[in-house]
Design a protein around this motif. Structure first.
Motif, short mmCIF file in Angstrom:
data_model
loop_
_atom_site.label_atom_id
_atom_site.label_comp_id
_atom_site.label_asym_id
_atom_site.label_seq_id
_atom_site.Cartn_x
_atom_site.Cartn_y
_atom_site.Cartn_z
N THR A 4 0.76 -1.22 -0.08
CA THR A 4 0.14 -0.09 -0.11
C THR A 4 0.84 1.16 0.05
O THR A 4 0.44 2.22 -0.65
CB THR A 4 -0.93 0.00 1.23
N ASP A 61 1.36 3.34 2.22
CA ASP A 61 0.71 4.49 2.81
C ASP A 61 0.88 5.17 4.08
O ASP A 61 0.53 5.22 5.23
CB ASP A 61 -1.01 3.76 3.02
N ARG A 93 -8.05 -4.39 2.54
CA ARG A 93 -8.38 -3.62 3.70
C ARG A 93 -9.07 -2.37 2.98
O ARG A 93 -9.19 -2.31 1.78
CB ARG A 93 -6.87 -2.93 4.08
N ALA A 131 -9.94 1.39 1.07
CA ALA A 131 -9.18 1.99 0.56
C ALA A 131 -8.43 3.11 1.41
O ALA A 131 -9.27 4.03 2.01
CB ALA A 131 -10.09 2.41 -0.63
N PRO A 132 -7.02 3.20 1.16
CA PRO A 132 -6.62 4.46 1.77
C PRO A 132 -6.97 5.77 1.56
O PRO A 132 -7.37 6.00 0.34
CB PRO A 132 -5.17 4.37 1.62
N PRO A 133 -7.09 6.85 2.50
CA PRO A 133 -7.79 8.20 2.11
C PRO A 133 -6.91 8.86 1.25
O PRO A 133 -7.20 9.77 0.45
CB PRO A 133 -8.13 8.62 3.52
N VAL A 134 -5.42 8.31 1.20
CA VAL A 134 -4.52 9.21 0.25
C VAL A 134 -4.61 8.47 -0.94
O VAL A 134 -4.53 7.17 -1.01
CB VAL A 134 -3.17 9.00 1.04
N ARG A 164 0.53 8.55 -3.25
CA ARG A 164 1.35 7.24 -2.59
C ARG A 164 2.35 6.99 -3.52
O ARG A 164 3.51 6.62 -3.23
CB ARG A 164 0.57 6.14 -2.21
N THR A 188 1.20 2.52 9.88
CA THR A 188 0.41 2.80 11.06
C THR A 188 1.04 3.39 11.91
O THR A 188 0.51 4.62 12.39
CB THR A 188 -0.19 1.57 11.48
N ARG A 245 1.77 7.16 10.62
CA ARG A 245 0.63 7.82 10.42
C ARG A 245 0.12 8.44 11.89
O ARG A 245 -0.30 9.36 12.04
CB ARG A 245 -0.74 7.15 9.75
N TYR A 300 -2.96 12.93 6.57
CA TYR A 300 -2.76 12.01 7.82
C TYR A 300 -2.76 13.10 9.18
O TYR A 300 -2.58 12.56 10.15
CB TYR A 300 -1.23 11.48 7.84
#
Ligand code: ATP
Length: 218
Positions: A20, A22, A55, A57-60, A65, A188, A191, A216
């Motif tokens: 990811t 992220d 998972r 979808a990442p907000p970014v 990314r 994680t 962030r 973030y």
């Protein structure tokens, strides 16, 4: 299945490291370099996922990314960023990405890396048994993921396919453990530190770009 025979090394090899990202962190970079150096790979491609199936979808955005990955690799010899998943619509499955690469490079052995946390959940991945045959899988140990806690099924997979992490042991369908020390880095953690206003300079080479993006923070 018995331990695979050690055969002649393949003519061409390509390292693949999907994630990811992220965001990308120093743990990722250390692993990509270790993959390159352990197996003398001319290139390791980092492939940020578009929409990850495992998972939310990442907000970014995928493009953001990817841009950070690209930026983090500046000056890194043999490490490149590949945007094929970022450009893909819909979910990105590793098995499809590896098949696409293999089709484009039919004589190349794909040497692909995942962390031990991902390996622990491998049986939930799309067509996971095909994935085992897609290239030479390399697993990086990760804090909190104990080999003795693997499911019986994955323990058998590892026992039957594991070969030493060295160039002359490379082969399709085989697995090696990357000889790197355990690294505490995680996206994680990065962030969370950022959201708490803590310093992230030692965690990623793109700390300034991340801070400037304002992402973030909540
Ligand atoms: P998050 O904390 O958001 O889950 P992450 O740090 O695991 O993110 P990913 O982009 O999801 O980062 O990881 C890409 C790949 O790198 C995965 O296969 C993951 O297991 C592996 N990986 C990431 N960090 C480490 C680490 N510190 N040690 C071993 N493997 C790692």
């Amino acid at each position: 299945m018995s331990t695979p025979d050690i055969a002649m090394p393949p003519k061409a090899t390509l390292g693949i490291f999907g994630g990811t990202f992220d965001p990308i962190h120093n743990g990722h970079l250390i692993l990509a370099r270790a993959l390159r150096d352990t197996f003398a790979l001319p290139e390791v491609r980092l492939i940020p996922t578009g929409l990850p199936p495992h998972r939310p979808a990442p907000p970014v955005s995928p493009q953001q990314r990817f841009d950070w990955v690209n930026q983090a690799l500046a000056g890194e010899s043999g490490l490149t960023a590949d945007d094929r998943e970022v450009r893909r619509d819909g979910y990105c499955y590793t098995v499809d990405t590896l098949a696409e690469l293999q089709q484009a490079l039919p004589d190349t052995l794909l040497v692909w890396l995942i962390g031990a946390d991902s390996f622990h959940h491998l049986t939930t991945w799309q067509r996971w048994t095909d994935l085992l045959e897609a290239g030479h899988m390399v697993i990086a140990a990760r804090p909190g993921y104990d080999w003795t806690k693997l499911s019986e099924e994955l323990t058998r997979v590892l026992q039957s396919r594991e070969v030493p992490a060295q160039t002359d042991a490379l082969g399709k369908g085989r697995i090696s453990i990357l000889p790197t020390p355990l690294m505490p880095f995680s996206a994680t953690d990065l962030r969370e530190k950022l959201a708490r206003g803590e310093d992230i300079n030692g965690l990623t080479p793109v700390a300034e770009a991340i801070r400037q993006s304002g992402l973030y923070l909540t």
